[in-house]
Design an enzyme around this catalytic site. Structure first.
Site, PDB file in Angstrom:
ATOM      1  N   HIS A   1       2.032   4.234  -3.181  1.00 50.73           N
ATOM      2  CA  HIS A   1       2.001   5.700  -3.131  1.00 50.73           C
ATOM      3  C   HIS A   1       3.317   6.277  -3.667  1.00 50.73           C
ATOM      4  O   HIS A   1       3.326   7.246  -4.426  1.00 50.73           O
ATOM      5  CB  HIS A   1       1.797   6.183  -1.692  1.00 50.73           C
ATOM      6  CG  HIS A   1       0.411   5.991  -1.161  1.00 50.73           C
ATOM      7  ND1 HIS A   1      -0.717   6.397  -1.842  1.00 50.73           N
ATOM      8  CD2 HIS A   1      -0.029   5.461   0.007  1.00 50.73           C
ATOM      9  CE1 HIS A   1      -1.790   6.109  -1.126  1.00 50.73           C
ATOM     10  NE2 HIS A   1      -1.395   5.533  -0.003  1.00 50.73           N
TER      11      HIS A   1
ATOM     12  N   HIS B   1       0.845  -1.206   0.000  1.00 43.03           N
ATOM     13  CA  HIS B   1       0.000   0.000   0.000  1.00 43.03           C
ATOM     14  C   HIS B   1       0.876   1.250   0.000  1.00 43.03           C
ATOM     15  O   HIS B   1       0.690   2.158  -0.814  1.00 43.03           O
ATOM     16  CB  HIS B   1      -0.907  -0.010   1.235  1.00 43.03           C
ATOM     17  CG  HIS B   1      -1.753   1.209   1.396  1.00 43.03           C
ATOM     18  ND1 HIS B   1      -3.104   1.220   1.105  1.00 43.03           N
ATOM     19  CD2 HIS B   1      -1.451   2.479   1.793  1.00 43.03           C
ATOM     20  CE1 HIS B   1      -3.586   2.437   1.320  1.00 43.03           C
ATOM     21  NE2 HIS B   1      -2.599   3.220   1.742  1.00 43.03           N
ATOM     22  N   GLU B   2       1.852   1.292   0.909  1.00 39.45           N
ATOM     23  CA  GLU B   2       2.713   2.472   1.008  1.00 39.45           C
ATOM     24  C   GLU B   2       3.646   2.580  -0.190  1.00 39.45           C
ATOM     25  O   GLU B   2       3.875   3.681  -0.712  1.00 39.45           O
ATOM     26  CB  GLU B   2       3.510   2.440   2.314  1.00 39.45           C
ATOM     27  CG  GLU B   2       2.667   2.581   3.565  1.00 39.45           C
ATOM     28  CD  GLU B   2       1.878   3.885   3.592  1.00 39.45           C
ATOM     29  OE1 GLU B   2       2.333   4.879   3.014  1.00 39.45           O
ATOM     30  OE2 GLU B   2       0.785   3.903   4.201  1.00 39.45           O
TER      31      GLU B   2
END
Length: 219
Positions: A26, A22-23
């Site tokens: 980004h 998820h990170e």
């Protein structure tokens, strides 16, 4: 204790992957749209150690698992990682590109939820194998944690991804005012969590998402 260790073994990989990717998503998106802040900080990485937040990635999920095991029930597991640094002012088109950078994390969770659904389907197909039950349990955990993280982060509350998406979509004036909520976002989230309101919001949405996965993949 044995039940806790078994549960921890099943959940460890899905949680680490869900939070790490998820990170990282980004960071990849920010670099694509012109901001190299995450790259220069070494945060565009699939190494979980670069993203782990001791409290959000380790302590909170472990406490939820412990209390759930002791109560012989189930609880909605969630956690968080260290946010990837993004300088939205360095994006080529800051307001528009913010949407895609913010959406990259939940989209990564969606992709992982689908991947775990496929693995669950595989476990069903190899049901005679000794690996079928552990694989099914891990795949079920993977679908659960990714559904929770995706839906949680899409809530329209800065600094969650949904809040940044809302800022990107709103006209300049309302977007600026809405963005001013960011310092209060995390306290609001904690208040919703401890009052049980967050669970009441996420529970039905996660159940609907899991139902859709079951229909699509015949689980």
């Amino acid at each position: 204790m044995q039940e806790f260790i078994s549960t921890l073994t099943i959940w460890a990989l899905p949680v680490l992957l869900a939070i790490t990717l998820h990170e990282a998503a980004h960071g990849y998106a920010a670099r694509h749209f012109g901001d190299r802040t995450a790259e220069l900080a070494g945060r565009i990485s699939l190494n979980p150690l670069r993203h782990i937040d001791p409290m959000g990635t380790l302590v909170v999920p472990a406490l939820i698992l412990v209390t759930s095991s002791l109560a012989a029930g189930s609880a909605m597991l969630f956690g968080w990682a260290k946010p990837v640094p993004v300088n939205f002012g360095r994006l080529r088109n800051p307001k528009a590109d913010m949407l895609w950078v913010a959406a990259a994390g939940p989209l990564a969770n969606l992709a992982m939820a689908i991947g775990w659904a496929l693995l669950f389907r595989l476990a069903v197909l190899i049901s005679d194998s000794e690996y079928a039950i552990p694989l099914a349990r891990m795949a079920d955990a993977g679908m659960q944690i990714n559904a929770v993280l995706m839906i949680l982060n899409l809530l329209p509350l800065p600094p969650l991804d949904g809040g940044r998406i809302a800022v990107s979509l709103l006209p300049a004036g309302p977007a600026y005012k809405f963005a001013q909520l960011e310092p209060y976002g995390f306290p609001i989230l904690l208040l919703l969590l401890f009052t049980g309101i967050l669970g009441d919001i996420l529970g039905p949405l996660v159940a609907i998402f899991r139902f859709v996965l079951a229909i699509v993949f015949g689980l």
